[in-house]
Write a protein that holds these residues in place. Sequence first.
Motif, PDB file in Angstrom:
ATOM      1  N   GLN A  76      25.009  77.683  82.937  1.00 31.19           N
ATOM      2  CA  GLN A  76      26.134  77.244  82.144  1.00 31.19           C
ATOM      3  C   GLN A  76      25.603  75.417  82.145  1.00 31.19           C
ATOM      4  O   GLN A  76      25.699  75.099  81.057  1.00 31.19           O
ATOM      5  CB  GLN A  76      27.222  77.269  82.905  1.00 31.19           C
ATOM      6  N   SER A 116      32.572  80.662  85.557  1.00 36.18           N
ATOM      7  CA  SER A 116      31.854  79.720  84.449  1.00 36.18           C
ATOM      8  C   SER A 116      31.380  80.490  83.464  1.00 36.18           C
ATOM      9  O   SER A 116      31.456  80.080  82.020  1.00 36.18           O
ATOM     10  CB  SER A 116      30.625  78.961  85.051  1.00 36.18           C
ATOM     11  N   THR A 125      32.298  71.493  86.172  1.00 40.09           N
ATOM     12  CA  THR A 125      32.470  72.870  85.662  1.00 40.09           C
ATOM     13  C   THR A 125      33.775  73.222  85.166  1.00 40.09           C
ATOM     14  O   THR A 125      33.986  74.154  84.512  1.00 40.09           O
ATOM     15  CB  THR A 125      32.180  73.811  87.104  1.00 40.09           C
ATOM     16  N   TYR A 177      34.495  81.536  81.361  1.00 37.58           N
ATOM     17  CA  TYR A 177      35.037  80.464  80.322  1.00 37.58           C
ATOM     18  C   TYR A 177      34.007  80.301  79.127  1.00 37.58           C
ATOM     19  O   TYR A 177      34.502  80.093  78.304  1.00 37.58           O
ATOM     20  CB  TYR A 177      34.929  79.187  81.283  1.00 37.58           C
ATOM     21  N   ASN A 178      32.900  80.427  79.593  1.00 36.24           N
ATOM     22  CA  ASN A 178      31.618  80.264  78.264  1.00 36.24           C
ATOM     23  C   ASN A 178      31.891  81.422  77.332  1.00 36.24           C
ATOM     24  O   ASN A 178      32.043  81.052  76.002  1.00 36.24           O
ATOM     25  CB  ASN A 178      30.396  80.179  78.924  1.00 36.24           C
ATOM     26  N   GLN A 187      37.922  75.808  87.171  1.00 36.59           N
ATOM     27  CA  GLN A 187      37.025  76.968  87.647  1.00 36.59           C
ATOM     28  C   GLN A 187      37.088  76.888  89.431  1.00 36.59           C
ATOM     29  O   GLN A 187      37.072  78.161  89.802  1.00 36.59           O
ATOM     30  CB  GLN A 187      35.684  76.695  87.047  1.00 36.59           C
ATOM     31  N   THR A 211      26.334  79.295  87.275  1.00 43.40           N
ATOM     32  CA  THR A 211      26.343  77.876  87.187  1.00 43.40           C
ATOM     33  C   THR A 211      25.567  77.076  86.656  1.00 43.40           C
ATOM     34  O   THR A 211      25.617  76.097  85.583  1.00 43.40           O
ATOM     35  CB  THR A 211      27.297  77.171  88.391  1.00 43.40           C
TER      36      THR A 211
END
Length: 472
Positions: free
Chosen positions: A410, A56, A470, A59-60, A41, A407
């Motif tokens: 997450q 982040s 991360t 990607y989540n 990331q 961030t």
Amino acid sequence: MTNWLPDLTSTEGPLYVRIAEATERDIKVGRLTDGAKLPPQRDIAYDMGVTIGTISRAYNLLRERGLVSGEVGRGTYVLAGHREAPAPAGDPVVARYGGTRPLTAPAGKLRFDTTAAVDVGQAALIGQLMQDIARDYPGELASYTRALAPHWLEAGQRWLTNGEWTPRREAVTPHLGVHAAVVAIIAAVTSPGDRLLCEHLTYSQVARSATLIGRQVCLVDSDRDGILPEDFERVCAREHPKLAFIISSGQNPTLSTLPEDRRRQIADIARRYNVFLIEDYIYGALIQDRIPLLAEIAPDRTFLVSGLSKAVAAGVRGAWVAAPDHFSQRLRVTQKMTSGGLPFVLAELSAQLVLSGAADDIRRRVVEEIGIRERHVRDIFSGHVFRSHPRIPFFWLQLPEPWLSGTFKQAALNEGVLIDDEDEFKAGRSSRVYHHVRVGFSEGRERDPVIAGLHTLRRLLDGGPAAYETDS
């Protein structure tokens, strides 16, 4: 695969959604093969010129869609079995209006992204009242609601009373929750293309709803005490909004409360520029600060809205509006057009809760429990910068360097805690970065899990992003 970057030219919506959509497309067409490792990331954020928090969240989102998997220390990998069909186009409604919360919250997480009324055992009383209503009003339950009972208006009049001021009963309309009431007001007062004024940070679902039905949003600056009157006047003069949405006490998410002098200045400016006001007093029902309401200062142009979801029971969703003269009938029509009408059970149950005194008793117990939990917040987060109130079930936490809002959200999710990043409250497109998160603490009847979750967040803060991997 460190030489891959998503192509954003054919995507739209928030940046993190665009990145996720472009990545999904590359997975579906085979550009990213089964088992391929996505770039770390930090690397992709640097290469794209965006924040780690944005990557982040992207990607989540991919993980939520079942397209990738991640493990701390190993990285993020493409899962197999996603190339049966071309990637569908991203849903523009979801992308534009969905906000930053998942539409379906992941199971097994501590819900610090809610500010519903604390569970103080109100279900038993509400259950008994519902049984009594079913027994006493069988005909009404079997039919549609075709008239507003006088005691429904009386209940709203009582709930909206502030100190010595009380609205006229004829001006009151019951609604299916505060949000639905605000949407009905927007529909009643404005036309497609008209502008709604909001603070940069606010209950942004109002702004999204307004945009969804064709209204435009313009933004006004605020400080620690709320809307700045001089900027309110500047926006009114330049943008000519028809309506302004204002949370006057216990603003969500910043907890600001407009002082009386600002309320009077805003009311005066609204009169001069012919702007109507929506005064959301949902947290005011908890604070009960007795500052004169905008509706008291400018009853000719203020729609006062409040309800039971924060102080009594969110599952009931009872709410009322006190409208300016000559708007009550129009509001009742737009309510029916936008929501289909008011359920009898909701209106009767809400009225009985208020008129019997049960709502006041539940509110007292809810506020008492909020106060206990807020004291834990002040103790656990001592040494960090945050804003809280002993009668409001959330706090606005400033993140220390180098944490970013997305961030940290997450990182909290990976530890089993759902919180809201600052983007959830942005009413419009804005380059402003506040480095804050909102943390609610009203979830659940038991206090110990809440305290444990608060300690989890404190540990994350103290560890810093370096302690949070991360690449997972």
